[in-house]
Design a protein around this motif. Structure first.
Motif, PDB file in Angstrom:
ATOM      1  N   GLY A 274       0.804  -1.220   0.000  1.00 21.08           N
ATOM      2  CA  GLY A 274       0.000   0.000   0.000  1.00 21.08           C
ATOM      3  C   GLY A 274       0.829   1.260   0.000  1.00 21.08           C
ATOM      4  N   ILE A 275       2.024   1.206  -0.641  1.00 23.78           N
ATOM      5  CA  ILE A 275       2.936   2.350  -0.696  1.00 23.78           C
ATOM      6  C   ILE A 275       3.121   2.766  -2.144  1.00 23.78           C
ATOM      7  CG2 ILE A 275       5.307   3.108  -0.245  1.00 23.78           C
ATOM      8  CD1 ILE A 275       5.296   1.282   2.201  1.00 23.78           C
ATOM      9  N   THR A 276       3.159   4.085  -2.398  1.00 22.83           N
ATOM     10  CA  THR A 276       3.222   4.600  -3.770  1.00 22.83           C
ATOM     11  C   THR A 276       4.648   4.670  -4.300  1.00 22.83           C
ATOM     12  OG1 THR A 276       1.259   5.941  -3.309  1.00 22.83           O
ATOM     13  CG2 THR A 276       2.531   6.494  -5.284  1.00 22.83           C
ATOM     14  N   GLU A 277       5.559   5.293  -3.550  1.00 25.46           N
ATOM     15  CA  GLU A 277       6.928   5.522  -4.010  1.00 25.46           C
ATOM     16  C   GLU A 277       7.910   4.586  -3.307  1.00 25.46           C
ATOM     17  OE1 GLU A 277       7.677   7.473  -6.461  1.00 25.46           O
ATOM     18  OE2 GLU A 277       5.653   8.259  -6.675  1.00 25.46           O
ATOM     19  N   GLU A 278       8.917   4.120  -4.066  1.00 28.55           N
ATOM     20  CA  GLU A 278       9.920   3.214  -3.492  1.00 28.55           C
ATOM     21  C   GLU A 278      10.682   3.892  -2.356  1.00 28.55           C
ATOM     22  OE1 GLU A 278      13.577   0.251  -4.899  1.00 28.55           O
ATOM     23  OE2 GLU A 278      12.945   1.895  -6.195  1.00 28.55           O
ATOM     24  N   SER A 279      10.923   5.207  -2.498  1.00 26.56           N
ATOM     25  CA  SER A 279      11.677   5.932  -1.462  1.00 26.56           C
ATOM     26  C   SER A 279      10.960   5.902  -0.113  1.00 26.56           C
ATOM     27  CB  SER A 279      11.894   7.386  -1.899  1.00 26.56           C
ATOM     28  OG  SER A 279      10.655   8.020  -2.169  1.00 26.56           O
ATOM     29  N   ASP A 280       9.626   5.725  -0.141  1.00 28.80           N
ATOM     30  CA  ASP A 280       8.858   5.704   1.111  1.00 28.80           C
ATOM     31  C   ASP A 280       8.974   4.380   1.857  1.00 28.80           C
ATOM     32  OD1 ASP A 280       7.982   8.276   0.648  1.00 28.80           O
ATOM     33  OD2 ASP A 280       6.182   7.625  -0.427  1.00 28.80           O
ATOM     34  N   ILE A 281       9.502   3.334   1.193  1.00 31.68           N
ATOM     35  CA  ILE A 281       9.614   2.027   1.853  1.00 31.68           C
ATOM     36  C   ILE A 281      11.058   1.692   2.226  1.00 31.68           C
ATOM     37  CG2 ILE A 281      10.000   0.499  -0.146  1.00 31.68           C
ATOM     38  CD1 ILE A 281       7.899  -1.373   1.013  1.00 31.68           C
ATOM     39  N   ILE A 282      12.022   2.361   1.579  1.00 27.50           N
ATOM     40  CA  ILE A 282      13.434   2.081   1.862  1.00 27.50           C
ATOM     41  C   ILE A 282      13.742   2.424   3.324  1.00 27.50           C
ATOM     42  CG2 ILE A 282      15.819   2.602   1.238  1.00 27.50           C
ATOM     43  CD1 ILE A 282      14.159   1.099  -0.897  1.00 27.50           C
ATOM     44  N   GLY A 283      14.369   1.495   4.010  1.00 23.51           N
ATOM     45  CA  GLY A 283      14.730   1.691   5.414  1.00 23.51           C
ATOM     46  C   GLY A 283      13.670   1.240   6.395  1.00 23.51           C
ATOM     47  N   LYS A 284      12.478   0.897   5.885  1.00 21.79           N
ATOM     48  CA  LYS A 284      11.417   0.430   6.783  1.00 21.79           C
ATOM     49  C   LYS A 284      11.486  -1.079   6.954  1.00 21.79           C
ATOM     50  CE  LYS A 284       8.066   4.134   5.961  1.00 21.79           C
ATOM     51  NZ  LYS A 284       6.691   4.462   5.536  1.00 21.79           N
ATOM     52  N   ASP A 285      11.072  -1.551   8.140  1.00 22.92           N
ATOM     53  CA  ASP A 285      10.984  -3.002   8.352  1.00 22.92           C
ATOM     54  C   ASP A 285       9.513  -3.412   8.373  1.00 22.92           C
ATOM     55  OD1 ASP A 285       9.962  -2.332  10.835  1.00 22.92           O
ATOM     56  OD2 ASP A 285      11.832  -2.710  11.900  1.00 22.92           O
ATOM     57  N   ASP A 286       9.266  -4.708   8.547  1.00 15.44           N
ATOM     58  CA  ASP A 286       7.895  -5.219   8.475  1.00 15.44           C
ATOM     59  C   ASP A 286       7.004  -4.670   9.594  1.00 15.44           C
ATOM     60  OD1 ASP A 286       8.303  -6.748   6.182  1.00 15.44           O
ATOM     61  OD2 ASP A 286       9.188  -8.380   7.336  1.00 15.44           O
ATOM     62  N   PHE A 287       7.605  -4.259  10.715  1.00 11.99           N
ATOM     63  CA  PHE A 287       6.812  -3.694  11.800  1.00 11.99           C
ATOM     64  C   PHE A 287       6.244  -2.324  11.426  1.00 11.99           C
ATOM     65  CE2 PHE A 287       9.478  -6.808  13.930  1.00 11.99           C
ATOM     66  CZ  PHE A 287       8.575  -7.416  14.792  1.00 11.99           C
ATOM     67  N   ASP A 288       6.886  -1.659  10.451  1.00  9.33           N
ATOM     68  CA  ASP A 288       6.366  -0.375   9.972  1.00  9.33           C
ATOM     69  C   ASP A 288       5.245  -0.562   8.956  1.00  9.33           C
ATOM     70  OD1 ASP A 288       8.275   1.114  11.430  1.00  9.33           O
ATOM     71  OD2 ASP A 288       9.788   0.688   9.897  1.00  9.33           O
ATOM     72  N   ILE A 289       5.086  -1.798   8.440  1.00  7.86           N
ATOM     73  CA  ILE A 289       4.162  -2.032   7.328  1.00  7.86           C
ATOM     74  C   ILE A 289       2.981  -2.901   7.740  1.00  7.86           C
ATOM     75  CG2 ILE A 289       3.973  -2.997   4.997  1.00  7.86           C
ATOM     76  CD1 ILE A 289       7.030  -2.434   4.745  1.00  7.86           C
ATOM     77  N   TYR A 290       3.250  -3.984   8.490  1.00  3.03           N
ATOM     78  CA  TYR A 290       2.203  -4.947   8.836  1.00  3.03           C
ATOM     79  C   TYR A 290       1.861  -4.861  10.324  1.00  3.03           C
ATOM     80  CZ  TYR A 290       3.818  -6.939   4.410  1.00  3.03           C
ATOM     81  OH  TYR A 290       4.183  -7.116   3.096  1.00  3.03           O
ATOM     82  N   ASP A 291       0.808  -5.584  10.717  1.00  3.55           N
ATOM     83  CA  ASP A 291       0.494  -5.686  12.139  1.00  3.55           C
ATOM     84  C   ASP A 291       1.601  -6.460  12.849  1.00  3.55           C
ATOM     85  OD1 ASP A 291      -0.443  -8.714  12.556  1.00  3.55           O
ATOM     86  OD2 ASP A 291      -1.259  -8.017  10.644  1.00  3.55           O
ATOM     87  N   ARG A 292       1.650  -6.316  14.175  1.00  3.10           N
ATOM     88  CA  ARG A 292       2.783  -6.855  14.943  1.00  3.10           C
ATOM     89  C   ARG A 292       2.919  -8.369  14.795  1.00  3.10           C
ATOM     90  NH1 ARG A 292       6.292  -4.916  18.143  1.00  3.10           N
ATOM     91  NH2 ARG A 292       7.386  -6.221  19.656  1.00  3.10           N
ATOM     92  N   THR A 293       1.800  -9.098  14.806  1.00  2.00           N
ATOM     93  CA  THR A 293       1.846 -10.564  14.716  1.00  2.00           C
ATOM     94  C   THR A 293       2.438 -10.994  13.372  1.00  2.00           C
ATOM     95  OG1 THR A 293      -0.100 -10.741  16.138  1.00  2.00           O
ATOM     96  CG2 THR A 293       0.483 -12.669  14.815  1.00  2.00           C
ATOM     97  N   THR A 294       1.948 -10.396  12.290  1.00  2.00           N
ATOM     98  CA  THR A 294       2.455 -10.727  10.953  1.00  2.00           C
ATOM     99  C   THR A 294       3.920 -10.339  10.821  1.00  2.00           C
ATOM    100  OG1 THR A 294       0.256 -10.378  10.008  1.00  2.00           O
ATOM    101  CG2 THR A 294       2.110 -10.365   8.484  1.00  2.00           C
ATOM    102  N   ALA A 295       4.269  -9.134  11.298  1.00  7.11           N
ATOM    103  CA  ALA A 295       5.656  -8.656  11.196  1.00  7.11           C
ATOM    104  C   ALA A 295       6.610  -9.563  11.969  1.00  7.11           C
ATOM    105  CB  ALA A 295       5.743  -7.227  11.717  1.00  7.11           C
ATOM    106  N   GLN A 296       6.204 -10.005  13.155  1.00  7.85           N
ATOM    107  CA  GLN A 296       7.050 -10.885  13.966  1.00  7.85           C
ATOM    108  C   GLN A 296       7.277 -12.215  13.254  1.00  7.85           C
ATOM    109  OE1 GLN A 296       8.599 -10.005  16.807  1.00  7.85           O
ATOM    110  NE2 GLN A 296       9.658 -11.978  16.749  1.00  7.85           N
ATOM    111  N   LYS A 297       6.222 -12.736  12.619  1.00  7.86           N
ATOM    112  CA  LYS A 297       6.340 -13.994  11.877  1.00  7.86           C
ATOM    113  C   LYS A 297       7.341 -13.833  10.728  1.00  7.86           C
ATOM    114  CE  LYS A 297       3.095 -15.085   9.002  1.00  7.86           C
ATOM    115  NZ  LYS A 297       1.791 -15.475   8.422  1.00  7.86           N
ATOM    116  N   TYR A 298       7.254 -12.716   9.975  1.00 11.37           N
ATOM    117  CA  TYR A 298       8.172 -12.489   8.861  1.00 11.37           C
ATOM    118  C   TYR A 298       9.602 -12.296   9.355  1.00 11.37           C
ATOM    119  CZ  TYR A 298       4.122 -11.865   5.814  1.00 11.37           C
ATOM    120  OH  TYR A 298       2.965 -12.047   5.088  1.00 11.37           O
ATOM    121  N   ARG A 299       9.771 -11.608  10.492  1.00 11.94           N
ATOM    122  CA  ARG A 299      11.113 -11.384  11.046  1.00 11.94           C
ATOM    123  C   ARG A 299      11.756 -12.714  11.449  1.00 11.94           C
ATOM    124  NH1 ARG A 299      15.993  -9.242  11.023  1.00 11.94           N
ATOM    125  NH2 ARG A 299      16.882  -8.954  13.091  1.00 11.94           N
TER     126      ARG A 299
END
Length: 621
Positions: free
Chosen positions: A299-324
């Protein structure tokens, strides 16, 4: 060896006082290599006290002497004058010095050689400066050759421009080419490049501004090259006197840069148009790269807006923890995770399915530097898989129905055929007219029965051929009322009461004729199997289960033993109460009709209590 007499002694004392005050480091060495006289400067340079020097062997004083030094002093003893020379010397505190030595013969008054005059100067600073200059000249020469860097200088008063040989190499001009500021500018490509350098030189002259530009030139041989040019104005007492400049051939660098950018653009275009989500992460699971599909998923438009972010900045905590945890397992073990199926619930209640792969990125030393992830959306494939399973199930059911139908047709037609054959044989043999009439009437009944059977079978065949083409959105309440009104005469005869709690605005997508037929069969079934001497009550209720609208039709009739008859309730020609009017086709036809509309039917029944039929109408299809 010098002999001391009173006169000579006085002379020696005078000479010694005179030599001690000499401004240069000077020493007199006799033929036995012993110091006879030495200036204070000589002693200071070697960090000796003057009284400790006289009569001391020069070798003992200054340590090991080079072969060159020793040969020179021996030549002095023979009357030869040697040229001065430099040697390094590890002096006090072992600090390296450079000394400029001058050795010459020492003559007595009668012109006899009695030793050598030894002088030196500390030229360490000069030698070090020369070495630095030599090093700088080497670095400059190698830098010019390796970096293809040339320099030029422009003298305004003389209108002369001097260029080094590297500039001539870059511009591919003949030896002896005479440079001017104008013809130097004209080597730059017409248009932006020539205009840019002209304005830069003008600005340097008028506004005292240094400048640097990347421009394109055309050499004397017509070759195109890229150069980095820079210049700075020169002033003398605040008055402009000219320019100095540097030219570097960067053609190879620019071409490689263009190739790299072209490759990057090609790769970026490729990964952005792949039907896959592609990303890269560092060891902290922060995004380093994400293609268009991955941005859309996040759900992000520009690539620059996602660079440096981790899954906790994008998904809910449960999903992000699973991916980590998945990331860590892949990066630590360096074992790829391939085609792991993921399920994600969307806010709108829909579900997406993905195949996820993660591969560790390794540095030159083999250590993990991050990972690359590839995710494929298989939601459509899963939906097709679900549809295929449903189709296989429907096909299987249809095959079973077809086989059952074939057996029924075979059985029914064979029964009718045998009956006809037997009656015709009787008719042929019978002579009595009255009996013949009876047989003929029986033949007529058999014929009518056969026609009814064929009509019923034809109705069943047509169910699955017209269902999908005639479906419409209808008001359920209206059709229930129509069905009840059509059977009102039979309901009144059996003291029947119908109670409905269906909302007025309930709409379903059905084949209208099938809906009427289904309700007609079920209401008729309730009338046929009502309890004697008990008023009939039929209730219509509505509910919703997942993707179905469920119409429940409940009666208070005789009911059935579902354990005994439940599996056969909707089979063809199955009757359970010995009713002479029952043919076992109504519920079979109702089941086929609702299944033809992608719905389903089931029943709950209890002996002596009644029966409830549940009609599931598919809301999606």
């Amino acid at each position: 060896m010098i002999r001391d007499t009173p006169a000579i002694g006085n002379q020696l004392l005078f000479n010694q006082l005179l030599i001690k005050q000499l401004p240069n480091a000077t020493g007199f060495i006799d033929l036995d290599f012993k110091v006879v006289f030495a200036s204070d400067k000589w002693a200071d340079e070697f960090h000796f006290e003057s009284q400790d020097i006289v009569d001391k062997n020069i070798h003992d004083l200054i340590g090991p002497i080079s072969e060159q030094w020793n040969n020179c002093i021996l030549r002095c003893f023979k009357g030869e004058i040697s040229e001065s020379f430099r040697e390094s010397y590890a002096g006090h505190n072992h600090k390296l010095k450079w000394l400029q030595w001058t050795l010459s013969p020492w003559y007595s008054e009668n012109k006899k050689i009695i030793g050598a005059v030894v002088q030196f100067d500390d030229v360490s600073q000069s030698v070090n400066q020369e070495q630095k200059i030599e090093q700088l000249e080497f670095v400059l020469k190698e830098t010019v050759n390796i970096g293809k860097i040339g320099n030029w200088k422009y003298n305004q008063s003389l209108d002369i421009m001097n260029c080094c040989s590297m500039i001539s190499t870059i511009l591919e001009v003949e030896e002896g080419f005479q440079y001017t500021l104008d013809n130097y500018i004209n080597f730059h490509k017409i248009g932006y490049n020539r205009n840019t350098i002209s304005m830069a030189i003008y600005s340097a002259m008028k506004n005292r501004r240094s400048w640097s530009e990347k421009l394109q030139i055309i050499t004397a041989k017509g070759n195109y090259r890229w150069v980095k040019v820079s210049s700075k104005p020169l002033y003398n007492n605040g008055i402009y006197i000219g320019l100095i400049g540097i030219v570097q051939d960067i053609t190879d660098y620019v071409l490689k840069e263009h190739e790299t950018k072209s490759s990057e653009n090609l790769l970026k275009t490729l990964i952005n148009n792949l039907p896959l989500q592609i990303y890269a992460k560092d060891t902290m699971s922060r995004k380093l790269l994400a293609n268009r599909s991955e941005l859309d998923r996040c759900g992000i438009t520009e690539e620059s807006d996602i660079i440096g972010k981790d899954d906790f900045d994008i998904y809910d905590r449960t999903t992000a923890q699973k991916y980590r945890e998945e990331d860590l397992e892949v990066m630590i073990s360096q074992t790829p995770m391939l085609n792991k199926e993921l399920k994600e619930e969307n806010p709108d209640g829909t579900t997406n399915y993905y195949l996820s792969s993660k591969i560790a990125l390794k540095g030159i030393n083999g250590e993990t530097t991050g990972l690359v992830g590839i995710t494929m959306d298989i939601s459509e494939i899963k939906e097709k898989e679900k549809e295929l399973k449903s189709l296989i199930h429907v096909s299987s059911q249809q095959n079973k129905k077809l086989l059952n139908f074939a057996h029924i047709i075979s059985h029914n037609l064979r029964s009718h055929s045998a009956n006809f054959s037997m009656l015709l044989d009787f008719l042929k043999e019978e002579k009595d007219e009255e009996e013949r009439i009876k047989i003929f009437n029986m033949l007529t009944d058999s014929s009518n029965s056969l026609m009814e059977t064929l009509h019923n079978l034809n109705d069943i065949v047509s169910i699955n051929t017209e269902a999908t083409t005639n479906k419409k959105i209808v008001n359920l309440n209206d059709h229930v009322n129509n069905a009840v009104n059509n059977l009102s005469f039979y309901l009144d005869q059996n003291q029947g009461t119908v109670i409905t709690s269906i909302p007025k605005d309930t709409y379903i997508n059905v084949v209208p004729a099938y809906l009427e037929s289904i309700m007609n069969h079920i209401i008729t079934n309730a009338i046929k199997y009502k309890k004697p001497d008990t008023p009939l009550v039929i209730k219509f209720n509505l509910s919703h289960v997942q993707n179905y609208t469920v119409l429940s039709i409940e009666d208070n009739g005789l009911g059935l033993d579902m354990k005994k008859f439940g599996k056969k309730l909707f089979d063809m020609y199955k009757t359970f109460h010995g009713n002479r009017d029952a043919k076992g086709l109504g519920l079979y036809i109702a089941k086929n009709q609702i299944e033809a509309m992608n719905g389903k039917i089931n029943a709950n029944s209890q002996v002596g209590v009644g029966t409830t039929f549940n009609l599931y109408f598919n809301d999606e299809n």
